[in-house]
Design a protein around this motif. Structure first.
Motif, PDB file in Angstrom:
ATOM      1  N   GLY A 260      45.816  96.262  59.523  1.00  0.00           N
ATOM      2  CA  GLY A 260      45.000  96.458  60.709  1.00  0.00           C
ATOM      3  C   GLY A 260      43.748  97.269  60.425  1.00  0.00           C
ATOM      4  N   LYS A 261      43.492  97.545  59.159  1.00  0.00           N
ATOM      5  CA  LYS A 261      42.349  98.361  58.749  1.00  0.00           C
ATOM      6  C   LYS A 261      41.061  97.547  58.834  1.00  0.00           C
ATOM      7  N   LEU A 262      39.996  98.194  59.330  1.00  0.00           N
ATOM      8  CA  LEU A 262      38.689  97.567  59.391  1.00  0.00           C
ATOM      9  C   LEU A 262      37.985  97.774  58.055  1.00  0.00           C
ATOM     10  N   VAL A 263      37.504  96.667  57.462  1.00  0.00           N
ATOM     11  CA  VAL A 263      36.812  96.728  56.174  1.00  0.00           C
ATOM     12  C   VAL A 263      35.530  95.908  56.245  1.00  0.00           C
ATOM     13  N   ASN A 264      34.634  96.177  55.317  1.00  0.00           N
ATOM     14  CA  ASN A 264      33.424  95.378  55.157  1.00  0.00           C
ATOM     15  C   ASN A 264      33.604  94.503  53.922  1.00  0.00           C
ATOM     16  N   VAL A 265      33.304  93.229  54.077  1.00  0.00           N
ATOM     17  CA  VAL A 265      33.283  92.306  52.946  1.00  0.00           C
ATOM     18  C   VAL A 265      31.814  92.044  52.635  1.00  0.00           C
ATOM     19  N   ILE A 266      31.442  92.285  51.390  1.00  0.00           N
ATOM     20  CA  ILE A 266      30.068  92.081  50.944  1.00  0.00           C
ATOM     21  C   ILE A 266      30.091  90.999  49.882  1.00  0.00           C
ATOM     22  N   MET A 267      29.295  89.949  50.086  1.00  0.00           N
ATOM     23  CA  MET A 267      29.328  88.787  49.199  1.00  0.00           C
ATOM     24  C   MET A 267      28.040  88.650  48.400  1.00  0.00           C
ATOM     25  N   GLU A 268      28.208  88.166  47.186  1.00  0.00           N
ATOM     26  CA  GLU A 268      27.074  87.906  46.309  1.00  0.00           C
ATOM     27  C   GLU A 268      27.330  86.601  45.580  1.00  0.00           C
ATOM     28  N   GLN A 269      26.360  85.707  45.627  1.00  0.00           N
ATOM     29  CA  GLN A 269      26.492  84.412  44.968  1.00  0.00           C
ATOM     30  C   GLN A 269      26.158  84.528  43.490  1.00  0.00           C
ATOM     31  N   ARG A 270      27.049  84.037  42.661  1.00  0.00           N
ATOM     32  CA  ARG A 270      26.823  83.939  41.225  1.00  0.00           C
ATOM     33  C   ARG A 270      26.794  82.461  40.867  1.00  0.00           C
ATOM     34  N   PRO A 271      26.281  82.093  39.712  1.00  0.00           N
ATOM     35  CA  PRO A 271      26.205  80.662  39.365  1.00  0.00           C
ATOM     36  C   PRO A 271      27.561  79.953  39.399  1.00  0.00           C
ATOM     37  N   TRP A 272      28.625  80.640  39.107  1.00  0.00           N
ATOM     38  CA  TRP A 272      29.934  79.996  38.998  1.00  0.00           C
ATOM     39  C   TRP A 272      30.900  80.364  40.128  1.00  0.00           C
ATOM     40  N   CYS A 273      30.535  81.342  40.970  1.00  0.00           N
ATOM     41  CA  CYS A 273      31.456  81.753  42.033  1.00  0.00           C
ATOM     42  C   CYS A 273      30.748  82.658  43.040  1.00  0.00           C
ATOM     43  N   THR A 274      31.460  82.999  44.094  1.00  0.00           N
ATOM     44  CA  THR A 274      31.005  84.000  45.050  1.00  0.00           C
ATOM     45  C   THR A 274      31.833  85.250  44.814  1.00  0.00           C
ATOM     46  N   VAL A 275      31.162  86.371  44.572  1.00  0.00           N
ATOM     47  CA  VAL A 275      31.840  87.638  44.339  1.00  0.00           C
ATOM     48  C   VAL A 275      31.939  88.372  45.674  1.00  0.00           C
ATOM     49  N   MET A 276      33.143  88.876  45.986  1.00  0.00           N
ATOM     50  CA  MET A 276      33.354  89.610  47.230  1.00  0.00           C
ATOM     51  C   MET A 276      33.781  91.029  46.910  1.00  0.00           C
ATOM     52  N   ASP A 277      33.107  91.963  47.542  1.00  0.00           N
ATOM     53  CA  ASP A 277      33.448  93.369  47.416  1.00  0.00           C
ATOM     54  C   ASP A 277      34.011  93.797  48.765  1.00  0.00           C
ATOM     55  N   VAL A 278      35.164  94.449  48.754  1.00  0.00           N
ATOM     56  CA  VAL A 278      35.790  94.907  49.989  1.00  0.00           C
ATOM     57  C   VAL A 278      35.737  96.432  50.002  1.00  0.00           C
ATOM     58  N   GLU A 279      35.158  96.969  51.071  1.00  0.00           N
ATOM     59  CA  GLU A 279      35.027  98.410  51.207  1.00  0.00           C
ATOM     60  C   GLU A 279      35.566  98.842  52.563  1.00  0.00           C
TER      61      GLU A 279
END
Length: 131
Positions: A53-72
């Motif tokens: 139930g925790k609120l988090v921010n997902v931050i995405m960055e496109q790379r040539p081979w995938c999408t990188v997601m950072d969860v904070e």
């Protein structure tokens, strides 16, 4: 990640072979943003972890081979009506400018966007004559 158990309620080994968006209540929003051609335009995406139930921010960055997601971990005061809400309003305004179609459409869009951003009843947009 070493802190996945704290943020997602699951140990790193439990994340393998699972879609990351399935760990969040707003899984469709994450999936939609990640599959777009510009996932970074959704940054930051405030979502809720299913297990905690925790609120988090997902931050995405496109790379040539995938999408990188950072969860904070998110600060609820900044997400709800605060910094992230302002960021989202401005981002939406900037995205809309490209599709305004006409000068009058651009003026209307900017005026409505500034009303949403500032919460003022009236805003003025000055248009200067070409020199």
């Amino acid at each position: 990640s070493e802190n996945s158990d704290v943020l997602l309620g699951s140990a790193p080994s439990e994340l393998i072979d699972h879609r990351i968006c399935d760990f969040f209540i707003e899984s469709s929003e994450i999936s939609e943003a990640a599959s777009s051609s510009n996932p970074h335009l959704s940054n930051p995406l405030a979502v809720t972890v299913k297990a905690t139930g925790k609120l988090v921010n997902v931050i995405m960055e496109q790379r040539p081979w995938c999408t990188v997601m950072d969860v904070e971990e998110a600060d609820p005061e900044r997400v709800e009506g605060g910094t992230w809400a302002a960021h989202s309003t401005v981002r939406d305004l900037v995205e809309g400018i490209a599709g305004a179609g006409s000068v009058q459409g651009l003026i209307d869009l900017v005026a409505r966007g500034m009303q949403a951003f500032t919460k003022h009843d009236r805003v003025m947009v000055y248009r200067f004559h070409e020199e």
